[in-house]
Motif scaffolding. Structure first.
Motif, PDB file in Angstrom:
ATOM      1  N   SER A 282      -4.974   8.126-105.876  1.00  0.00           N
ATOM      2  CA  SER A 282      -4.778   7.687-104.497  1.00  0.00           C
ATOM      3  C   SER A 282      -4.791   8.804-103.460  1.00  0.00           C
ATOM      4  O   SER A 282      -4.955   8.541-102.279  1.00  0.00           O
ATOM      5  N   SER A 283      -4.611  10.047-103.890  1.00  0.00           N
ATOM      6  CA  SER A 283      -4.581  11.162-102.935  1.00  0.00           C
ATOM      7  C   SER A 283      -4.922  12.458-103.660  1.00  0.00           C
ATOM      8  O   SER A 283      -4.855  12.526-104.886  1.00  0.00           O
TER       9      SER A 283
ATOM     10  N   LEU B 107      -4.010  13.694-107.473  1.00  0.00           N
ATOM     11  CA  LEU B 107      -5.012  14.251-108.386  1.00  0.00           C
ATOM     12  C   LEU B 107      -4.597  15.645-108.859  1.00  0.00           C
ATOM     13  O   LEU B 107      -4.795  15.998-110.019  1.00  0.00           O
ATOM     14  N   TRP B 108      -4.003  16.451-107.959  1.00  0.00           N
ATOM     15  CA  TRP B 108      -3.480  17.764-108.352  1.00  0.00           C
ATOM     16  C   TRP B 108      -2.409  17.604-109.430  1.00  0.00           C
ATOM     17  O   TRP B 108      -2.388  18.333-110.418  1.00  0.00           O
TER      18      TRP B 108
ATOM     19  N   LEU C  64     -13.257   7.806-107.585  1.00  0.00           N
ATOM     20  CA  LEU C  64     -11.822   8.118-107.684  1.00  0.00           C
ATOM     21  C   LEU C  64     -11.109   7.584-106.442  1.00  0.00           C
ATOM     22  O   LEU C  64     -10.584   8.345-105.643  1.00  0.00           O
ATOM     23  N   GLY C  65     -11.097   6.292-106.263  1.00  0.00           N
ATOM     24  CA  GLY C  65     -10.510   5.737-105.049  1.00  0.00           C
ATOM     25  C   GLY C  65     -11.377   6.108-103.865  1.00  0.00           C
ATOM     26  O   GLY C  65     -12.574   5.832-103.853  1.00  0.00           O
ATOM     27  N   GLU C  66     -10.799   6.813-102.882  1.00  0.00           N
ATOM     28  CA  GLU C  66     -11.587   7.224-101.714  1.00  0.00           C
ATOM     29  C   GLU C  66     -12.388   8.504-101.961  1.00  0.00           C
ATOM     30  O   GLU C  66     -13.154   8.931-101.108  1.00  0.00           O
ATOM     31  N   PHE C  67     -12.232   9.101-103.118  1.00  0.00           N
ATOM     32  CA  PHE C  67     -12.939  10.332-103.479  1.00  0.00           C
ATOM     33  C   PHE C  67     -13.954  10.057-104.574  1.00  0.00           C
ATOM     34  O   PHE C  67     -13.964   8.985-105.172  1.00  0.00           O
ATOM     35  N   THR C  68     -14.778  11.053-104.841  1.00  0.00           N
ATOM     36  CA  THR C  68     -15.645  11.020-106.016  1.00  0.00           C
ATOM     37  C   THR C  68     -15.466  12.337-106.756  1.00  0.00           C
ATOM     38  O   THR C  68     -15.146  13.364-106.150  1.00  0.00           O
TER      39      THR C  68
ATOM     40  N   GLY D 138     -14.068  19.622 -96.819  1.00  0.00           N
ATOM     41  CA  GLY D 138     -14.692  18.850 -97.896  1.00  0.00           C
ATOM     42  C   GLY D 138     -14.031  19.158 -99.226  1.00  0.00           C
ATOM     43  O   GLY D 138     -13.578  20.275 -99.468  1.00  0.00           O
ATOM     44  N   VAL D 139     -13.972  18.160-100.072  1.00  0.00           N
ATOM     45  CA  VAL D 139     -13.305  18.300-101.354  1.00  0.00           C
ATOM     46  C   VAL D 139     -14.311  18.051-102.479  1.00  0.00           C
ATOM     47  O   VAL D 139     -15.092  17.107-102.421  1.00  0.00           O
ATOM     48  N   SER D 140     -14.297  18.926-103.484  1.00  0.00           N
ATOM     49  CA  SER D 140     -15.082  18.671-104.693  1.00  0.00           C
ATOM     50  C   SER D 140     -14.112  18.660-105.871  1.00  0.00           C
ATOM     51  O   SER D 140     -13.245  19.524-105.995  1.00  0.00           O
ATOM     52  N   ILE D 141     -14.272  17.638-106.723  1.00  0.00           N
ATOM     53  CA  ILE D 141     -13.363  17.430-107.838  1.00  0.00           C
ATOM     54  C   ILE D 141     -14.177  17.464-109.123  1.00  0.00           C
ATOM     55  O   ILE D 141     -15.119  16.691-109.294  1.00  0.00           O
TER      56      ILE D 141
END
Length: 171
Positions: A23-24, A28-29, A55-59, A103-106
């Motif tokens: 959710s955030s 995820l951390w 991943l919810g609002e992320f990928t 920007g976030v990369s996971i």
């Protein structure tokens, strides 16, 4: 008792715990730091056979080499990676990066989740234990099943039925 995190792929995706963990960025951390196995749906396999996971609002990205045990050695065919599109996958969060623009990369690893589950199975399961499994496909000689985190096992036709059958689909 089998740990909930080592269930067949798809069993965790709709749980509240899994949804909350995606959710955030903070959640995820937490999942990354505590090595929690999560699940998400693969939405794309790119030209390099990396998997893009919702991943919810992320990928997140599962690099090809992290898509399955045996992919680097050639023991797993590329179709096994490509065919994950549209399906849930188990994974561990391995890295989270934020760039200067926000920007976030996971980065994710299905292979790490599979290896952890396999280690658990080998160290804790004994002959006669009954574990949850999901049939992935049938062949004349038996049924292939996901026993947890995408680890595939074979139930031979002789173990599918007490009476003689010509194909597992007969049961």
């Amino acid at each position: 008792m089998l740990k909930e995190q080592y269930l067949p792929e798809g069993a965790l995706i709709h749980t509240e715990q899994n949804k909350k963990a995606k959710s955030s960025i903070t959640a995820l951390w937490y999942a990354m730091e505590n090595r929690i196995t999560l699940e998400g749906r693969v939405i794309l396999c790119d030209a390099a056979h990396n998997l893009v996971v919702e991943l919810g609002e992320f990928t997140g990205i599962i690099p090809r080499r992290e898509a399955a045990i045996g992919i680097d050695e050639g023991a797993v065919r590329e179709i096994a990676v490509i065919s994950r599109v549209g399906k849930p996958v188990a994974f561990k969060v391995t890295a989270i990066h934020t760039d200067e623009d926000g920007g976030v990369s996971i980065s994710l690893s299905r292979k790490e989740a599979q290896m952890e589950a396999r280690s658990f199975f080998l160290n804790h399961l004994r002959p006669g234990d009954v574990i949850p499994a999901r049939v992935t496909h049938l062949e004349p000689f038996g049924a292939f099943v996901d026993i947890g985190c995408g680890n595939i096992s074979l139930i031979g036709i002789e173990n599918v039925s007490v009476s003689r059958i010509s194909h597992p689909k007969d049961r």
